[in-house]
Design an enzyme around this catalytic site. Structure first.
Site, PDB file in Angstrom:
ATOM      1  N   PHE A 312       0.824  -1.200   0.000  1.00  0.00           N
ATOM      2  CA  PHE A 312       0.000   0.000   0.000  1.00  0.00           C
ATOM      3  C   PHE A 312       0.861   1.253   0.000  1.00  0.00           C
ATOM      4  O   PHE A 312       1.888   1.316   0.682  1.00  0.00           O
ATOM      5  CB  PHE A 312      -0.891   0.054   1.251  1.00  0.00           C
ATOM      6  CG  PHE A 312      -2.049  -0.894   1.246  1.00  0.00           C
ATOM      7  CD1 PHE A 312      -3.268  -0.529   0.694  1.00  0.00           C
ATOM      8  CD2 PHE A 312      -1.921  -2.150   1.804  1.00  0.00           C
ATOM      9  CE1 PHE A 312      -4.339  -1.402   0.706  1.00  0.00           C
ATOM     10  CE2 PHE A 312      -2.998  -3.030   1.821  1.00  0.00           C
ATOM     11  CZ  PHE A 312      -4.209  -2.646   1.268  1.00  0.00           C
ATOM     12  N   ASP A 313       0.425   2.255  -0.739  1.00  0.00           N
ATOM     13  CA  ASP A 313       0.910   3.607  -0.550  1.00  0.00           C
ATOM     14  C   ASP A 313       0.222   4.165   0.707  1.00  0.00           C
ATOM     15  O   ASP A 313      -0.780   3.603   1.162  1.00  0.00           O
ATOM     16  CB  ASP A 313       0.560   4.455  -1.778  1.00  0.00           C
ATOM     17  CG  ASP A 313       0.797   5.928  -1.548  1.00  0.00           C
ATOM     18  OD1 ASP A 313       1.909   6.291  -1.134  1.00  0.00           O
ATOM     19  OD2 ASP A 313      -0.140   6.713  -1.770  1.00  0.00           O
TER      20      ASP A 313
END
Length: 629
Positions: A312-313
């Site tokens: 995930f960012d």
């Protein structure tokens, strides 16, 4: 109207008309209508089959053409027309999801302006950004994007670098500081010396990373394509063996065994096999779209079932991407409301993102804001003003240390809030510290439950890849229970981390929203972009788009992918089981053409019905979601 848009309804009308005409006792006229429907829809599969055969490989297009030819040889023109129409409809739906995800993307992909204001020999001229050379003096006005990489020589401002680095906070830029092309200037104006041409800017390097990642990623094949490589040549070789080997062994004449070989090929007509995948994929893509997930094709949908690691960012993905006040602490008798009143009065004259966040919080809390006077910004430190005839100061820990206003109590609260990953500003009045205001990027409410559901769905590892600072990343990682945290990453670093995760854990999905995420989205086995907050470039690079940015759709996507692949395999098993039975009958000379027609049509109807169960499952899931609401 595009070609696909008119071909689909036209083909359906021709098939319906043919069925009606055939029912009224005019088989020749019906065959003409069915042939017209086939001619209308078979062009793309035939072209694909020709290309694959020239490349000495077999794919679903080859099977499709063989299936249609076999059905026509059996005299079942209705089935031939229906199978090719359903296949074409599924292909068109896949193309539609891609077009919808890419709508207006190409026009908005450029993250660097094409013009730049340059001073040469004392004359200011607006040039094409491509004409800027190293050493040029470039003037950047408030609100503009920076055209090339450079270094500030005059003036100061705050720069939103999230497009390149993913940082959630604008960064103060003073003379001597480096500025990246493609980032967004705040409210100040400044002059800078260009340190790179536009073709070598940070933004250009991001685009090059995307192209390189997409070129290096191995193409994903659908299950039926992999199956076709074995099934089609296997059937032809078996037919050839049936036609030649028994007569050579003296077990009959060539005429008898050639006829049985032909019957074998007819019985092996892969109508049910080729329709087993497109109808299931069409149903699954429709289901995903109803749930707010746009998937760019069946291969990517199938790929989701293999994901073992999700990265995930942070900013805009796990968090809302908006600066907000998260906590206020008063010292030496000051109340939270009192601290907020003083800070909001000073910040009412500022356009800084921190100032806007404090003012927004003050209004939400019903605090009356009395604007201060004699406002003065202190670049890189904070600001000061006069509020109700008192000197007010809001700024960094360094500023309060310099002014000898950081008391032990103030320092202790600053340390505590900073360790939690908050950005903190100190508030003082008349030379004394009043309190600390903590600000941060609020996490998405659905994030923790989505990550827990991913792990329940069998995802072995969940990582954070962010360009943000380590303390912010660490705070988010703890809150969401992530297995791995990597911070302060540039776009190229994210690509390297994706490759390392793949080597260690297997197929990787990357979830992001920014331009800085686009190379990692392209490099991942499955790129997933936020559809609402995501940049156009991220959506373009990704394979999947979450239309409503709802992270809880991720485990649903993986579950749907596995259901779809399981359905396809069941379909293939049904079709193949019937084929094997009739092939055995054909070799034994115990079947007939009408029995082959009945078996092939029946198998097609069975796999179609089984595939459409994916739609009914979606309706049940939507019903459960409505009940929860």
């Amino acid at each position: 109207m595009t070609t696909g848009q008119w071909q689909m309804p036209a083909g359906a009308l021709l098939i319906a008309a043919g069925a009606i005409v055939e029912h009224t006792g005019a088989p020749l006229a019906a065959r003409v209508l069915f042939a017209a429907a086939i001619a209308l829809t078979i062009r793309m599969p035939a072209r694909g089959a020709w290309k694959s055969m020239r490349a000495k490989r077999l794919d679903i297009n080859t099977l499709m053409v063989i299936a249609v030819a076999g059905a026509m040889a059996l005299g079942d023109w209705w089935e031939a027309a229906t199978v090719i129409w359903m296949y074409d409809a599924a292909e068109w739906l896949e193309g539609y999801t891609v077009r919808r995800a890419r709508r207006a993307v190409r026009a908005a992909m450029a993250i660097v302006p094409d013009r730049a204001l340059v001073r040469r020999a004392g004359v200011e001229t607006e040039l094409a950004a491509a004409e800027v050379v190293v050493g040029d003096c470039v003037i950047v006005r408030p609100g503009e994007r920076v055209p090339v990489d450079g270094r500030v020589v005059l003036g100061a401002s705050t720069i939103d670098q999230s497009t390149i680095t993913g940082e959630s906070w604008p960064v103060e830029k003073l003379p001597g500081d480096a500025v990246l092309g493609g980032t967004v200037n705040g409210t100040g104006a400044f002059e800078m010396t260009a340190t790179a041409a536009s073709s070598s800017s940070a933004a250009a390097r991001v685009m090059a990373l995307i192209d390189d990642a997409q070129a290096r990623r191995a193409p994903t094949q659908q299950f039926v394509d992999r199956f076709a490589k074995r099934y089609t040549p296997g059937v032809f070789l078996l037919a050839l063996a049936v036609a030649v080997l028994p007569p050579l062994a003296g077990a009959g004449t060539f005429a008898v065994w050639s006829y049985r070989a032909l019957m074998l090929l007819v019985a092996a007509c892969p109508c049910a096999l080729v329709i087993s995948t497109p109808v299931a994929i069409m149903a699954a893509l429709t289901t995903a779209a109803r749930q707010g997930v746009l998937v760019k094709g069946g291969a990517h949908l199938e790929r989701a079932s293999e994901i073992t690691c999700v990265a995930f960012d942070k900013t805009g993905t796990l968090t809302h991407g908006r600066v907000a006040v998260t906590e206020i602490v008063g010292v030496d008798g000051a109340t939270m409301r009192g601290v907020l009143e003083v800070a909001a009065a000073l910040e009412s004259r500022s356009e800084h993102p921190i100032a806007r966040a404090i003012l927004t919080h003050a209004r939400a809390e019903g605090v009356a804001v009395a604007a201060g006077d004699d406002f003065r910004a202190l670049p890189g430190l904070g600001a000061e003003a006069r509020v109700a005839d008192a000197s007010v100061l809001v700024g960094s820990h360094r500023l309060f240390e310099e002014r000898k206003m950081c008391t032990p109590a103030l320092h202790a609260h600053f340390e505590t809030l900073s360790e939690r990953g908050h950005t903190t500003v100190l508030v003082g009045r008349s030379g004394e510290g009043l309190g600390v205001i903590a600000l941060g990027d609020a996490p998405k409410e659905s994030g923790a439950s989505a990550i827990a559901a991913l792990k329940r769905a069998g995802v072995a590892h969940v990582a954070l890849l962010t360009g943000d600072l380590h303390h912010s990343a660490r705070a988010v990682g703890r809150q969401f229970g992530l297995d791995d945290i990597h911070s302060e990453l540039l776009p190229a670093d994210k690509v390297a981390k994706i490759e390392a995760l793949r080597a260690k854990y297997g197929p990787v999905a990357m979830v992001g929203d920014g331009v800085n995420d686009a190379p990692a989205l392209a490099a991942a086995d499955l790129g997933i972009a936020m559809g609402t907050t995501g940049s156009h470039l991220a959506v373009e690079a990704a394979d999947v788009t979450l239309v409503g940015d709802d992270l809880e759709k991720l485990p649903s996507l993986i579950t749907l992918s596995r259901q779809t692949l399981r359905t396809i395999r069941i379909n293939v098993g049904i079709a193949l089981g019937l084929k094997v039975g009739f092939i055995a009958l054909a070799i034994g000379g115990m079947t007939s053409l009408w029995m082959a027609v009945l078996a092939d049509t029946g198998a097609t109807l069975i796999v179609t019905g089984n595939s459409l169960r994916l739609l009914r499952g979606a309706e049940r899931q939507r019903g459960r979601g409505a009940e929860k609401e």
